[in-house]
Design an enzyme around this catalytic site. Structure first.
Site, PDB file in Angstrom:
ATOM      1  N   ASP A 294      35.009 -54.374  28.432  1.00  0.00           N
ATOM      2  CA  ASP A 294      34.144 -53.397  27.770  1.00  0.00           C
ATOM      3  C   ASP A 294      33.664 -53.994  26.443  1.00  0.00           C
ATOM      4  OD1 ASP A 294      32.716 -51.122  27.238  1.00  0.00           O
ATOM      5  OD2 ASP A 294      34.383 -49.721  27.513  1.00  0.00           O
ATOM      6  N   GLU A 475      31.140 -40.869  23.761  1.00  0.00           N
ATOM      7  CA  GLU A 475      32.395 -41.578  23.479  1.00  0.00           C
ATOM      8  C   GLU A 475      33.179 -40.892  22.347  1.00  0.00           C
ATOM      9  OE1 GLU A 475      32.344 -45.865  23.905  1.00  0.00           O
ATOM     10  OE2 GLU A 475      30.324 -45.783  24.714  1.00  0.00           O
TER      11      GLU A 475
HETATM   12  C1  BGC Z   1      31.537 -47.989  26.848  1.00  0.00           C
HETATM   13  C2  BGC Z   1      31.217 -48.412  28.273  1.00  0.00           C
HETATM   14  C3  BGC Z   1      29.785 -48.870  28.364  1.00  0.00           C
HETATM   15  C4  BGC Z   1      29.564 -49.983  27.360  1.00  0.00           C
HETATM   16  C5  BGC Z   1      28.179 -50.579  27.406  1.00  0.00           C
HETATM   17  C6  BGC Z   1      31.110 -49.028  25.831  1.00  0.00           C
HETATM   18  O1  BGC Z   1      31.205 -48.539  24.535  1.00  0.00           O
HETATM   19  O2  BGC Z   1      32.920 -47.738  26.743  1.00  0.00           O
HETATM   20  O3  BGC Z   1      31.450 -47.332  29.141  1.00  0.00           O
HETATM   21  O4  BGC Z   1      29.489 -49.272  29.670  1.00  0.00           O
HETATM   22  O5  BGC Z   1      29.796 -49.474  26.061  1.00  0.00           O
HETATM   23  O6  BGC Z   1      27.217 -49.741  26.881  1.00  0.00           O
END
Ligand code: BGC
Length: 594
Positions: A294, A475
């Protein structure tokens, strides 16, 4: 641009093999050659530098085209809210041209291997202004007919492919056990079986068009207090029972990519967790695809950057989402291999997985799918989004208020005329589009307007509809200890909405409450003032038309809760909610229920 031909690659590999062995190769193109061995042969032609380049996934704004060529970059990340020319209103052509130039840069590299372009198309191709915005995963979990989820995923894949994009960082198969978590709406359900079945439909729908990523391995929805990127105190049996099943099912379906989770299990970050990544995922479950890290997650491991990279790669990470420090990563990984801290065999394994993923997705034949703007927000996709939105809304209360019969409606509340709020996070921007008009869709007001009589005069109305809302978030910004109708991340105007409900009730009007939110919210005594209550969750661009058709009864409610609805803010995790809830998982009225 240079067109890729697998046969060309094959012929050159065979000639190469001939040079090495002095044997006459069988150049018959008809001869069936096992795809894995083709990729092994390709791998054998690569230098260490070319291989490490394949493992990199820089952000589109963190790399130049010259660097893509120079470093043999294997993949590009399009982060949430990152747009061509830094313009969120960029046209479909601009998107396509940007991806085309990246692909041209890759084909000019020494390895000439096409790159894979990845994006979070988590509810439609949502970073692209003008794309269809489908309901979020929480809504998909409420839908009873799995073929609708399949249609949503297929349409999402088509709107990616139409712009030249290959890799989707979706679906999340998180099981959000604690609704305080800001990513609750990315999770289809608190029940792992609902997640597994929804995911299966999603994968079946998207795989013909785009490469899915199942994420975040494993148990991201099981952190203590629902803290994003937090710590899970669950024991192994609970993780296997409540969080692992979607991954087992995805591997059965040959899912090409799995993303590791930011969070820790009993203090150990997943990105360095050999037991879960290497022993369980790649060993026991036999995952043959690409394990993607990630965004900057490797930087959360212990030690200096070189140690962090070594730990993650040795634990099983194959492709590295290191948006801006990818170049440091590149050189440090080469150093670590030269020092013997990472075996070249591990790099070979990672790169073979990456090449196989590209081969299976047809990238060597078609590195850049043709531009097809007719797919974007097409009539067909709008119909899919409408059906999904309608099938996902849940009728929680109805005291003879619905369906509406010839009402004169006074509509109020923060989500009344606001498509951005119905779309939620991961829409145009990472944290969501703050605009009421996001370029596509129908607001609740426009939806109701098409069906009947809306009035600006409270006095003239016999029916008051209040569209409550949460703010948009994504998030960790969505974590809250107080997910209530007027606290936490509730829209500040909800308080006025509640006051209006009390007044309208006192005035003898019918009061209908709609709730646009990324999770169930503790309602307290608010429901005393409502004659009907609908949980809309985050229904996307077609939410306004969907709710209008349900309120007027041209369609009936079929959505059922895939979450327990909490009674108090003390009971917000799955264990307590099971015993103390306002509405149980599986609950949902129809218009004909008494
Ligand atoms: C998230 C992921 C995401 C990635 C790319 C991260 O902050 O946890 O779910 O795919 O960003 O945008």
């Amino acid at each position: 641009m240079k067109k890729w031909s697998l046969s060309l690659v094959l012929v050159s590999l065979l000639i190469l093999a001939a040079c090495n062995t002095n044997e006459t190769p069988d150049t018959s193109e008809e001869a069936p050659i096992e795809s894995l061995s083709e990729m092994e042969a390709l791998l054998n032609t690569l230098t260490l530098e070319e291989k490490v380049g394949q493992m990199m996934q820089p952000e589109r704004s963190g790399i130049t085209l010259e660097e893509v060529t120079e470093y043999n970059i294997g993949s590009i990340l399009n982060a949430g809210g990152s747009h061509p020319n830094n313009n969120h209103l960029a046209s479909f052509d601009e998107w396509y041209q940007m991806i085309e130039s990246f692909q041209e840069a890759a084909s000019a590299s020494s390895s000439t291997i096409p790159l894979v372009y990845g994006i979070d198309a988590v509810h439609g191709n949502n970073n692209v202004y003008g794309a269809t915005i489908f309901p979020h995963n929480i809504n998909l979990g409420m839908i009873q007919d799995g073929s609708i989820i399949e249609d949503v995923a297929a349409a999402t894949g088509r709107e990616m492919r139409a712009l030249g994009m290959h890799l989707n960082f979706s679906p999340a198969v998180s099981v959000a056990e604690d609704i305080r978590w800001g990513r609750t709406y990315e999770s289809m359900s608190q029940d792992v079986d609902i997640v597994t079945s929804g995911m299966t439909h999603y994968l079946n729908g998207i795989m013909p068009y785009a490469i899915p990523t199942v994420k975040h391995f494993v148990g991201d929805g099981g952190t203590y207090l629902g803290i994003d990127q937090g710590n899970s105190i669950l024991d192994e049996a609970a993780i296997r029972d409540r969080h692992l099943p979607p991954y087992e099912a995805a591997i059965e379906l040959d899912v090409p990519v799995i993303m590791a989770s930011y969070h820790s299990i009993r203090g150990v970050k997943l990105h360095g967790h050999e037991y879960w990544l290497k022993t369980v995922l790649k060993g026991e479950l036999g995952f043959q695809g690409v394990l993607l890290s990630d965004y900057n997650a490797i930087n959360q491991l212990e030690g200096d950057f070189k140690t962090q990279l070594t730990t993650a790669i040795n634990a099983g990470v194959d492709m590295l989402m290191q948006p801006f420090n990818w170049k440091d990563a590149y050189y440090l990984i080469i150093e670590a291999v030269e020092d013997g801290d990472i075996l070249e065999a591990r790099i070979d394994d990672a790169v073979l997985r990456i090449l196989t993923m590209k081969e299976t997705a047809g990238l060597f034949e078609t590195p850049l799918p043709a531009l097809d703007t007719s797919q974007m927000y097409s009539a067909d996709h709008q119909a899919v989004a409408l059906e999904a939105a309608r099938a996902s809304m849940v009728l929680l209360e109805n005291s003879d208020a619905l369906p509406l019969v010839d009402p004169t409606i006074y509509l109020s509340g923060p989500a009344a005329d606001h498509v951005g709020l119905m779309a939620g996070g991961w829409t145009t921007f990472w944290q969501g589009n703050p605009d009421p008009d996001i370029g596509v869709g129908t607001s609740i007001q426009d939806g109701l307007d098409a069906y009947g009589d809306l009035t600006d005069s409270y006095a003239d109305a016999d029916t008051v509809i209040i569209a409550f809302s949460e703010l948009s978030y994504a998030e960790g910004a969505g974590d809250t200890m107080t997910p209530t109708l007027t606290g936490g991340l509730a829209h500040p105007d909800n308080a006025d909405g509640l006051a209006l409900a009390e007044r309208a009730q006192a005035d003898g009007k019918t009061v209908i409450a709609l709730l646009v939110s990324g999770r169930p919210l503790v309602l307290g005594s608010a429901t005393d003032h409502f004659d009907a209550l609908v949980a809309m969750f985050l229904p996307g661009s077609e939410g306004g038309e969907a709710i209008a058709s349900l309120l007027y009864g041209t369609h009936d409610f079929t959505g059922k809760l895939s979450y327990y609805w909490p009674e108090t803010i003390i009971d917000l995790d799955i264990e307590s909610m099971r015993d103390n809830y306002r509405y149980p998982l599986g609950y949902g009225l129809t218009l004909t229920d008494e």
